[in-house]
Design an enzyme around this catalytic site. Sequence first.
Site, PDB file in Angstrom:
ATOM      1  N   ARG A 132    -114.907  53.815  36.112  1.00 15.66           N
ATOM      2  CA  ARG A 132    -116.211  55.431  36.506  1.00 15.66           C
ATOM      3  C   ARG A 132    -116.872  54.572  37.443  1.00 15.66           C
ATOM      4  O   ARG A 132    -116.974  55.163  38.549  1.00 15.66           O
ATOM      5  CB  ARG A 132    -115.665  57.228  36.170  1.00 15.66           C
ATOM      6  N   TYR A 190    -106.106  50.118  34.796  1.00 16.98           N
ATOM      7  CA  TYR A 190    -106.163  52.052  34.627  1.00 16.98           C
ATOM      8  C   TYR A 190    -106.397  51.675  36.772  1.00 16.98           C
ATOM      9  O   TYR A 190    -105.709  51.124  37.307  1.00 16.98           O
ATOM     10  CB  TYR A 190    -108.194  51.182  34.844  1.00 16.98           C
ATOM     11  N   ASP A 224    -112.670  58.914  27.314  1.00 17.17           N
ATOM     12  CA  ASP A 224    -112.813  60.253  27.317  1.00 17.17           C
ATOM     13  C   ASP A 224    -112.383  61.153  28.000  1.00 17.17           C
ATOM     14  O   ASP A 224    -111.456  61.802  28.226  1.00 17.17           O
ATOM     15  CB  ASP A 224    -114.176  59.698  28.970  1.00 17.17           C
ATOM     16  N   ARG A 246    -109.961  54.535  24.201  1.00 18.19           N
ATOM     17  CA  ARG A 246    -110.197  55.574  23.531  1.00 18.19           C
ATOM     18  C   ARG A 246    -110.969  55.780  24.947  1.00 18.19           C
ATOM     19  O   ARG A 246    -111.813  56.020  25.246  1.00 18.19           O
ATOM     20  CB  ARG A 246    -111.270  55.548  22.928  1.00 18.19           C
TER      21      ARG A 246
END
Length: 271
Positions: free
Chosen positions: A222, A130, A72, A70
């Site tokens: 992040r 990622y 953001d 999921r």
Amino acid sequence: MATPLTLFDEDDMTEAPLLPHVRVRMTVAYDGTRFHGFAVNPGVPTVGGRLTEALERFLRHPIELTCAGRTDKGVHAHGQVVDFVTTEGVDLDGLCRAVNALCGPEVAVREPAIVPMAFSSRFDATSRTYRYTIHNDEVPDPFSVHRAWQVKEPLELDVLRLACDPLIGTHDFTSFCRRPKRSDGTEASLVREVRSARWEVVDDQTLRFWIQASSFCHQMVRSVVGTLVDVGRGKLTAGDIRGILAAEDRRAAGTVAPPEGLTLWHVGYPD
């Protein structure tokens, strides 16, 4: 053997004849700029909500959409994976064309396939990769404003690369994660296995950070990128990363990098 699926007529909601059903898996790419994340949230534009509406319109029955991760608000994807149950004999090519016509160009699906009913895009995933993009220049780039984080200060690439080493392996990433709240009051484990972490030079103004792990906790990538950028700026040293991990304290890490540079690039499965 396929199991029956109960369908309902949209007009009177009377139960229709039972039909065999199958599970479908698809790869999804999306520009997350205008979406409030992936998860369905009534009244708010989300990737999952847009996809669900398009799929139900084509399939003519409700679905429950599962995804590998999921993402953001503002985060993008190139290789998100979703799955859902529908009736046997579904036209997969027609499904993709219809969904892409309804959701494109911000959301696009590809690689549809029938998979075993026990398959879960979330729980069967063995790795997630990622990519984070940085525009490292004083001059803004209008063409990457929604795809990269502009960092004006020069970043020391050699130091950035050294700072990746302590991240690789199995660690408690509490310092880099937002701890999820559980309804039963228990705390979720934030131990994760990072399999690779590296920086790539794209051109004179563009750097990309790649990271692969078995799974990630909330805001982990992040937070890692924000802390590594502090190392590249000279605010921290590469050796500080090991101490930040050991602290197991969110206050020990750097600022969370903005969402626009982040892309869920690939999800791996056993086969």
